[in-house]
Design a protein around this motif. Structure first.
Motif, mmCIF file in Angstrom:
data_model
loop_
_atom_site.group_PDB
_atom_site.id
_atom_site.type_symbol
_atom_site.label_atom_id
_atom_site.label_comp_id
_atom_site.label_asym_id
_atom_site.label_seq_id
_atom_site.Cartn_x
_atom_site.Cartn_y
_atom_site.Cartn_z
ATOM 1 N N ILE A 18 -8.138 3.306 -1.843
ATOM 2 C CA ILE A 18 -7.809 1.949 -1.789
ATOM 3 C C ILE A 18 -9.811 1.569 -1.408
ATOM 4 N N ALA A 19 -10.319 0.122 -2.345
ATOM 5 C CA ALA A 19 -10.993 -0.210 -2.115
ATOM 6 C C ALA A 19 -10.960 -1.228 -1.540
ATOM 7 N N ARG A 20 -12.134 -1.473 -0.594
ATOM 8 C CA ARG A 20 -12.345 -2.791 0.120
ATOM 9 C C ARG A 20 -13.453 -3.823 -0.978
ATOM 10 N N HIS A 21 -12.927 -5.078 -0.682
ATOM 11 C CA HIS A 21 -13.751 -5.899 -1.191
ATOM 12 C C HIS A 21 -14.600 -6.654 0.274
ATOM 13 N N SER A 22 -15.331 -6.697 0.126
ATOM 14 C CA SER A 22 -15.742 -7.721 1.666
ATOM 15 C C SER A 22 -15.168 -10.097 0.935
ATOM 16 N N SER A 23 -15.850 -9.695 -0.291
ATOM 17 C CA SER A 23 -15.515 -10.966 -0.574
ATOM 18 C C SER A 23 -15.170 -11.082 -2.200
ATOM 19 N N TRP A 24 -14.757 -11.892 -3.029
ATOM 20 C CA TRP A 24 -14.197 -12.566 -3.905
ATOM 21 C C TRP A 24 -15.778 -12.185 -5.059
ATOM 22 N N ALA A 25 -16.273 -12.594 -5.035
ATOM 23 C CA ALA A 25 -17.120 -12.264 -5.146
ATOM 24 C C ALA A 25 -17.403 -10.489 -5.798
ATOM 25 N N ALA A 26 -18.186 -10.000 -4.521
ATOM 26 C CA ALA A 26 -18.223 -8.702 -4.315
ATOM 27 C C ALA A 26 -17.434 -7.695 -5.312
ATOM 28 N N PHE A 27 -15.609 -8.624 -5.475
ATOM 29 C CA PHE A 27 -14.513 -7.912 -6.230
ATOM 30 C C PHE A 27 -14.653 -8.182 -6.990
ATOM 31 N N GLU A 28 -15.369 -8.992 -7.945
ATOM 32 C CA GLU A 28 -15.212 -9.670 -9.067
ATOM 33 C C GLU A 28 -16.600 -8.579 -9.983
ATOM 34 N N THR A 29 -17.993 -8.197 -8.869
ATOM 35 C CA THR A 29 -18.044 -6.998 -9.491
ATOM 36 C C THR A 29 -18.250 -5.958 -9.686
ATOM 37 N N TRP A 30 -17.091 -5.002 -9.494
ATOM 38 C CA TRP A 30 -16.754 -4.511 -8.958
ATOM 39 C C TRP A 30 -15.708 -4.425 -10.246
ATOM 40 N N LEU B 26 1.159 -1.507 -0.023
ATOM 41 C CA LEU B 26 0.160 0.143 -0.140
ATOM 42 C C LEU B 26 0.907 1.514 -0.167
ATOM 43 N N ARG B 27 1.885 1.174 0.837
ATOM 44 C CA ARG B 27 3.166 2.218 0.408
ATOM 45 C C ARG B 27 3.433 2.356 -1.065
ATOM 46 N N MET B 28 3.823 1.195 -1.802
ATOM 47 C CA MET B 28 4.375 1.687 -2.902
ATOM 48 C C MET B 28 3.030 2.346 -3.348
ATOM 49 N N CYS B 29 2.034 1.723 -3.458
ATOM 50 C CA CYS B 29 0.860 2.220 -4.388
ATOM 51 C C CYS B 29 0.287 3.899 -4.209
ATOM 52 N N ALA B 30 1.062 4.191 -2.890
ATOM 53 C CA ALA B 30 0.743 5.405 -2.497
ATOM 54 C C ALA B 30 2.088 6.553 -3.437
ATOM 55 N N CYS B 31 2.680 5.693 -3.638
ATOM 56 C CA CYS B 31 3.974 6.644 -3.418
ATOM 57 C C CYS B 31 4.301 6.549 -5.242
ATOM 58 N N LEU B 32 3.448 5.483 -6.260
ATOM 59 C CA LEU B 32 3.318 5.454 -6.399
ATOM 60 C C LEU B 32 2.526 5.661 -8.058
ATOM 61 N N ARG B 33 0.971 6.202 -7.602
ATOM 62 C CA ARG B 33 0.244 6.521 -7.538
ATOM 63 C C ARG B 33 -0.522 5.428 -8.637
ATOM 64 N N LEU B 34 -1.030 3.981 -7.856
ATOM 65 C CA LEU B 34 -1.269 3.012 -7.758
ATOM 66 C C LEU B 34 -2.720 3.079 -6.644
ATOM 67 N N ARG B 35 -3.808 2.797 -7.354
ATOM 68 C CA ARG B 35 -5.192 2.261 -6.465
ATOM 69 C C ARG B 35 -5.025 0.930 -6.015
ATOM 70 N N ALA B 36 -5.441 1.113 -5.285
ATOM 71 C CA ALA B 36 -4.701 -0.506 -4.308
ATOM 72 C C ALA B 36 -6.422 -1.420 -3.879
ATOM 73 N N ALA B 37 -6.742 -2.352 -3.942
ATOM 74 C CA ALA B 37 -8.178 -3.013 -3.392
ATOM 75 C C ALA B 37 -7.230 -4.571 -2.799
ATOM 76 N N ILE B 38 -7.890 -4.414 -1.389
ATOM 77 C CA ILE B 38 -8.187 -5.822 -0.910
ATOM 78 C C ILE B 38 -9.510 -6.670 -0.651
ATOM 79 N N ILE B 39 -8.655 -7.422 -1.554
ATOM 80 C CA ILE B 39 -9.891 -9.027 -1.474
ATOM 81 C C ILE B 39 -9.840 -9.568 0.272
#
Length: 162
Positions: A65-77, A27-40
């Protein structure tokens, strides 16, 4: 993400991370390099974990940081976002340096302890490997994420997509 930043080039997704220090580092790398993050979810640690906070330092407030409650929620997103799902896996056969990355790709790393399950492999648009010495099993997930994200960003910028 703070409003003074341009749109992220890529998303780096963590599938059920179980080592807080690695997640914080990514997540630190994402902040420094302007990457979006997602946690499943579920993660193997609470986001209040001191190791997670220490690795992420004060950078965590600077990453989207996009947080997803499950794999299915991530897939929808993911389907709504339209990004290609690019899985990093020791079980893949295509080297990450042989792949053509594009703006909006979602780079996914599996759990440190177990990788990604078959349903994740099946959903991936591409599965990439970092070639290693034959007697070596794998790299640290944060190191692997950094290597592939760096190559993806290089290609995107080289091709004028960013």
């Amino acid at each position: 993400m703070p409003p003074d930043h341009a749109a992220p080039l890529l998303t780096l997704a963590l599938y059920q991370p179980d080592i807080p220090q690695n997640a914080g580092t990514i997540l630190r790398m994402c902040a420094c390099l302007r990457l979006r993050a997602a946690i499943i979810e579920p993660a193997g640690f609470p986001v209040s974990d001191r190791h997670f906070r220490r690795a992420g330092m004060d950078y965590l407030s600077h990453v989207d940081i996009a947080r997803h409650s499950s794999w299915a929620a991530f897939e929808t997103w993911r389907r709504e976002s339209g990004g290609r799902l690019i899985l990093l896996s020791t079980k893949a056969s295509l080297a990450y340096t042989s792949f053509s990355f594009a703006l909006g790709d979602i780079l996914l790393v599996g759990r440190e302890s177990a990788g990604a399950p078959e349903e994740v492999h099946a959903a991936a648009d591409a599965r990439l490997v970092i070639p290693l010495e034959t007697s070596m099993r794998s790299l640290n997930v944060a190191v692997a994420a950094a290597m592939v994200a760096g190559e993806a960003m290089r290609q995107i910028r080289l091709n004028g997509m960013a």
